[in-house]
Write a protein that holds these residues in place. Structure first.
Motif, short mmCIF file in Angstrom:
data_model
loop_
_atom_site.label_atom_id
_atom_site.label_comp_id
_atom_site.label_asym_id
_atom_site.label_seq_id
_atom_site.Cartn_x
_atom_site.Cartn_y
_atom_site.Cartn_z
N VAL A 143 0.86 -1.18 0.00
CA VAL A 143 0.00 0.00 0.00
C VAL A 143 0.90 1.23 0.00
CG1 VAL A 143 -1.84 1.24 1.19
CG2 VAL A 143 -1.76 -1.27 1.29
N VAL A 144 0.73 2.07 -1.01
CA VAL A 144 1.50 3.31 -1.13
C VAL A 144 0.52 4.47 -0.95
CG1 VAL A 144 3.00 4.70 -2.61
CG2 VAL A 144 3.07 2.19 -2.76
N LEU B 131 -1.42 7.93 10.49
CA LEU B 131 -2.19 7.48 9.33
C LEU B 131 -2.88 6.18 9.72
CD1 LEU B 131 -2.47 8.31 6.30
CD2 LEU B 131 -0.68 6.64 5.84
N LYS B 132 -4.17 6.06 9.40
CA LYS B 132 -4.91 4.84 9.70
C LYS B 132 -5.37 4.20 8.40
CE LYS B 132 -6.57 6.45 14.15
NZ LYS B 132 -7.76 6.76 14.95
N LEU B 133 -5.04 2.93 8.23
CA LEU B 133 -5.46 2.17 7.06
C LEU B 133 -6.50 1.16 7.51
CD1 LEU B 133 -2.59 3.27 6.28
CD2 LEU B 133 -2.44 1.31 4.77
N GLN C 219 -16.33 -2.01 11.72
CA GLN C 219 -16.62 -3.26 11.00
C GLN C 219 -15.54 -3.59 9.98
OE1 GLN C 219 -19.20 -5.42 11.82
NE2 GLN C 219 -19.23 -3.99 13.53
N TYR C 220 -14.39 -2.95 10.07
CA TYR C 220 -13.28 -3.25 9.16
C TYR C 220 -12.73 -4.64 9.48
CZ TYR C 220 -11.26 -1.25 13.36
OH TYR C 220 -10.97 -0.96 14.67
N THR C 221 -12.04 -5.23 8.52
CA THR C 221 -11.41 -6.52 8.71
C THR C 221 -10.08 -6.37 9.45
OG1 THR C 221 -12.43 -7.29 6.67
CG2 THR C 221 -10.58 -8.58 7.50
N LEU C 222 -9.39 -5.27 9.15
CA LEU C 222 -8.06 -5.05 9.70
C LEU C 222 -7.80 -3.55 9.78
CD1 LEU C 222 -5.51 -6.84 10.31
CD2 LEU C 222 -4.89 -6.53 7.94
N LEU C 223 -7.14 -3.10 10.84
CA LEU C 223 -6.79 -1.69 10.99
C LEU C 223 -5.31 -1.59 11.32
CD1 LEU C 223 -7.33 1.37 11.43
CD2 LEU C 223 -8.04 0.79 13.76
N ALA D 190 -9.75 2.15 3.19
CA ALA D 190 -10.03 3.55 3.52
C ALA D 190 -8.84 4.06 4.33
CB ALA D 190 -11.31 3.67 4.33
N VAL D 191 -8.41 5.28 4.05
CA VAL D 191 -7.26 5.86 4.73
C VAL D 191 -7.69 7.18 5.35
CG1 VAL D 191 -4.92 6.75 4.43
CG2 VAL D 191 -5.70 4.86 3.02
N THR D 192 -7.33 7.40 6.61
CA THR D 192 -7.56 8.69 7.26
C THR D 192 -6.27 9.12 7.92
OG1 THR D 192 -8.27 7.72 9.38
CG2 THR D 192 -9.99 8.15 7.75
#
Length: 144
Positions: A31-32, A43-45, A59-63, A88-90
């Motif tokens: 992931v870039v 940064l949160k992925l 409800q994400y699979t992985l953070l 999703a990235v924040t």
């Protein structure tokens, strides 16, 4: 006597023995994330592989939490099983561990999504943001 009979049946393959399923095969997804507004803020992925859970709170699979370390670009390799995925990235500019939103629910902190970047007119669907993992993959996401 019973233990002897059990051992003989197992050895003779007459009594099934449960064996654990092999772990799901994974592959490297790189992931870039580019154009980070802050070279310091976390940064949160958020990784999703279930359509019904996409962009649903918690409800994400992985953070994954990543510190940019002074750079406005992050390269993050991760092992994911094959299938359809979306990210999703924040970026948490004020480090309050929340995605801050305005009164109508739109994020006020930087965010972006795989495949669509920064949406303008509607909330994208899982299909809009989805990419397939079936071998080594690179996903590039540009923040706004």
């Amino acid at each position: 006597m019973t233990l002897f009979l059990f051992a003989w049946l197992v050895a003779a393959n007459l009594l099934p023995v449960s064996t654990p399923a092999p772990p799901a095969a994974t592959t490297t997804v790189t992931v870039v994330v580019t154009k980070l507004p802050s070279a310091q803020a976390t940064l949160k992925l958020y990784f999703y592989n279930v359509k019904a859970n996409f962009l649903v709170r918690n409800q994400y699979t992985l953070l994954k939490h990543i510190k940019p370390g002074g750079s406005t670009k992050v390269v993050y390799p991760i092992q994911l099983p094959p299938g359809d995925w979306a990210i999703a990235v924040t970026q948490d500019l004020n480090e309050n561990d929340l995605v801050d939103r305005n009164v109508i629910g739109i994020p006020t902190e930087p965010f972006a999504l795989s495949q669509v970047g920064h949406p303008r007119f509607k909330v994208p669907t899982f299909e809009d943001c989805m990419f397939k993992v079936n071998g080594p993959t690179t996903v590039t996401i540009a923040m706004k």
